[in-house]
Design an enzyme around this catalytic site. Structure first.
Site, PDB file in Angstrom:
ATOM      1  N   TYR A  73      38.479  30.875  51.920  1.00  0.00           N
ATOM      2  CA  TYR A  73      37.388  31.481  51.157  1.00  0.00           C
ATOM      3  C   TYR A  73      37.842  31.825  49.759  1.00  0.00           C
ATOM      4  O   TYR A  73      39.034  31.786  49.447  1.00  0.00           O
ATOM      5  CB  TYR A  73      36.849  32.722  51.877  1.00  0.00           C
TER       6      TYR A  73
ATOM      7  N   LYS B 171      44.473  31.388  51.160  1.00  0.00           N
ATOM      8  CA  LYS B 171      43.397  32.391  51.267  1.00  0.00           C
ATOM      9  C   LYS B 171      42.520  32.044  52.472  1.00  0.00           C
ATOM     10  O   LYS B 171      41.387  31.552  52.325  1.00  0.00           O
ATOM     11  CB  LYS B 171      42.591  32.445  49.963  1.00  0.00           C
TER      12      LYS B 171
ATOM     13  N   LEU C  82      49.140  36.677  48.372  1.00  0.00           N
ATOM     14  CA  LEU C  82      48.113  35.806  47.815  1.00  0.00           C
ATOM     15  C   LEU C  82      48.346  35.689  46.308  1.00  0.00           C
ATOM     16  O   LEU C  82      48.579  36.701  45.640  1.00  0.00           O
ATOM     17  CB  LEU C  82      46.726  36.417  48.065  1.00  0.00           C
TER      18      LEU C  82
ATOM     19  N   GLU D  53      51.754  43.354  49.301  1.00  0.00           N
ATOM     20  CA  GLU D  53      50.495  43.515  48.554  1.00  0.00           C
ATOM     21  C   GLU D  53      49.577  44.408  49.370  1.00  0.00           C
ATOM     22  O   GLU D  53      49.902  44.799  50.495  1.00  0.00           O
ATOM     23  CB  GLU D  53      49.840  42.155  48.299  1.00  0.00           C
TER      24      GLU D  53
HETATM   25  N1  PDD Z   1      40.645  39.816  48.005  1.00  0.00           N
HETATM   26  N2  PDD Z   1      45.675  39.985  48.018  1.00  0.00           N
HETATM   27  C1  PDD Z   1      44.817  39.801  49.035  1.00  0.00           C
HETATM   28  C2  PDD Z   1      45.344  39.843  50.424  1.00  0.00           C
HETATM   29  C3  PDD Z   1      43.452  39.583  48.784  1.00  0.00           C
HETATM   30  O1  PDD Z   1      42.594  39.403  49.807  1.00  0.00           O
HETATM   31  C4  PDD Z   1      42.992  39.560  47.433  1.00  0.00           C
HETATM   32  C5  PDD Z   1      41.551  39.315  47.104  1.00  0.00           C
HETATM   33  C6  PDD Z   1      43.926  39.776  46.410  1.00  0.00           C
HETATM   34  C7  PDD Z   1      43.534  39.734  44.951  1.00  0.00           C
HETATM   35  O2  PDD Z   1      43.230  38.415  44.564  1.00  0.00           O
HETATM   36  P1  PDD Z   1      42.172  38.106  43.409  1.00  0.00           P
HETATM   37  O3  PDD Z   1      42.666  38.784  42.199  1.00  0.00           O
HETATM   38  O4  PDD Z   1      42.179  36.620  43.298  1.00  0.00           O
HETATM   39  O5  PDD Z   1      40.829  38.652  43.864  1.00  0.00           O
HETATM   40  C8  PDD Z   1      45.254  39.956  46.732  1.00  0.00           C
HETATM   41  C9  PDD Z   1      39.238  39.493  47.853  1.00  0.00           C
HETATM   42  C10 PDD Z   1      38.632  40.149  46.652  1.00  0.00           C
HETATM   43  C11 PDD Z   1      38.529  39.817  49.158  1.00  0.00           C
HETATM   44  O6  PDD Z   1      39.066  39.446  50.186  1.00  0.00           O
HETATM   45  O7  PDD Z   1      37.429  40.376  49.131  1.00  0.00           O
END
Ligand code: PDD
Length: 287
Positions: free
Chosen positions: A33, A147, A205, A180
């Site tokens: 996703y 992801k 991620l 993270e």
């Molecule tokens: N989450 N780490 C994890 C485990 C994440 O699921 C996300 C993003 C991030 C930050 O990545 P980015 O800057 O590309 O949004 C880091 C999204 C927002 C979610 O699952 O809703």
């Protein structure tokens, strides 16, 4: 305006939109996703999100459901039909529908679902006071760089944080280093003003917000260190913050009940949030 979802080629009312019970996403979390921020009706860092989607699909050997130009067209159409000004666009690709058997099906076609959601502005309190987080052991699998929609450990972590009145949970590896958050990347600012975040690898991620912010920081000559940091270092840091597509950057002022710095959002967190907002605003005005 009622919400519209895109499901395998069709625009459907969000309320009744559905996929088959044997979708492999539903049965095996066999899919990936993306969450793309939307500001003033425009997608922010769209290509970086589509690059990451392609990477995730490639790692799972799922064929892209359509080529990029068509994808961009459909994303805009979902935004338009939902009249989203500020919010997020969610897209999910699974390996498709097939009788339940672990190995890849021979015939299944990838399934694509896209939804859009309006978001309220980040509560002023988060920016004025910062947020509190807890820490938990990192229980996830060894490919957190993909992801995938398999987010059970993240879900359990976020739930624990919520139960403890915290905004997020930072996951900690067996060596005591922060990987993270459950849905955000983790950063600290050391007392000698270095900005530290874990380097890319299979343990985290590759956040798009992280990447955009790193580029902005380099351009502005901040001192950066992409390296692992221990929980103890975070507790002794001047500042800590988190980044993601849905909140951009939030200051962290409390970790496991301990104040970070003086317990107030620091100057770096404020400046860096503004840097990122300016970056997003430039894309909006260029689009
Ligand atoms: N989450 N780490 C994890 C485990 C994440 O699921 C996300 C993003 C991030 C930050 O990545 P980015 O800057 O590309 O949004 C880091 C999204 C927002 C979610 O699952 O809703």
């Amino acid at each position: 305006m009622s919400r519209i979802a895109y499901v395998n080629g069709r625009y459907q009312p969000h309320r009744t939109a559905a996929v088959h019970i044997e979708d492999r996403g539903y049965q095996f979390a066999d899919g990936v996703y993306e969450v793309v921020p939307v500001q003033r009706g425009k997608l922010i860092d769209e290509d970086l999100h589509l690059d990451r989607l392609e990477f995730s699909l490639g790692e799972l050997e799922i064929a892209p459901p359509m080529e990029r130009r068509a994808f961009k067209f459909v994303l805009r159409e979902v935004l338009r039909r939902n009249g989203i000004d500020r919010g997020i666009l969610y897209m999910q690709v699974t390996r498709g529908v097939a009788p339940r058997e672990h190995k890849f099906p021979l015939m299944a076609r990838p399934a694509l679902v896209i939804t859009a959601k309006r978001l309220k502005p980040v509560p002023a309190q988060y920016l004025e006071e910062g947020v509190g987080i807890i820490t938990i052991p990192d229980l996830r699998w060894k490919r957190c760089d993909i992801k995938t929609i398999g987010l059970l450990a993240n879900v359990l972590g976020k739930q624990r944080a919520a139960e403890e009145g915290a905004y997020e949970a930072w996951q900690v590896d067996p060596e005591g280093h922060v990987t993270e958050g459950t849905s955000t990347n983790a950063w600290i600012v050391t007392k000698d003003r270095k900005i530290v975040t874990r380097p890319l690898g299979r343990e985290i991620l590759p956040g798009v917000t992280r990447r955009a912010l790193l580029a902005l920081l380099q351009a502005e000559n901040f001192v950066l260190e992409e390296r692992s940091f221990a929980l103890s270092e975070a507790l002794a840091a001047a500042e800590a913050f988190l980044t993601s597509s849905s909140v951009f950057l939030l200051p962290i002022t409390n970790i496991d009940g301990e104040k970070v710095g003086d317990g107030r959002p620091g100057d770096f967190s404020k400046r860096l949030r503004q840097l990122y907002l300016d970056h997003a605003a430039r894309q909006v005005s260029a689009a």
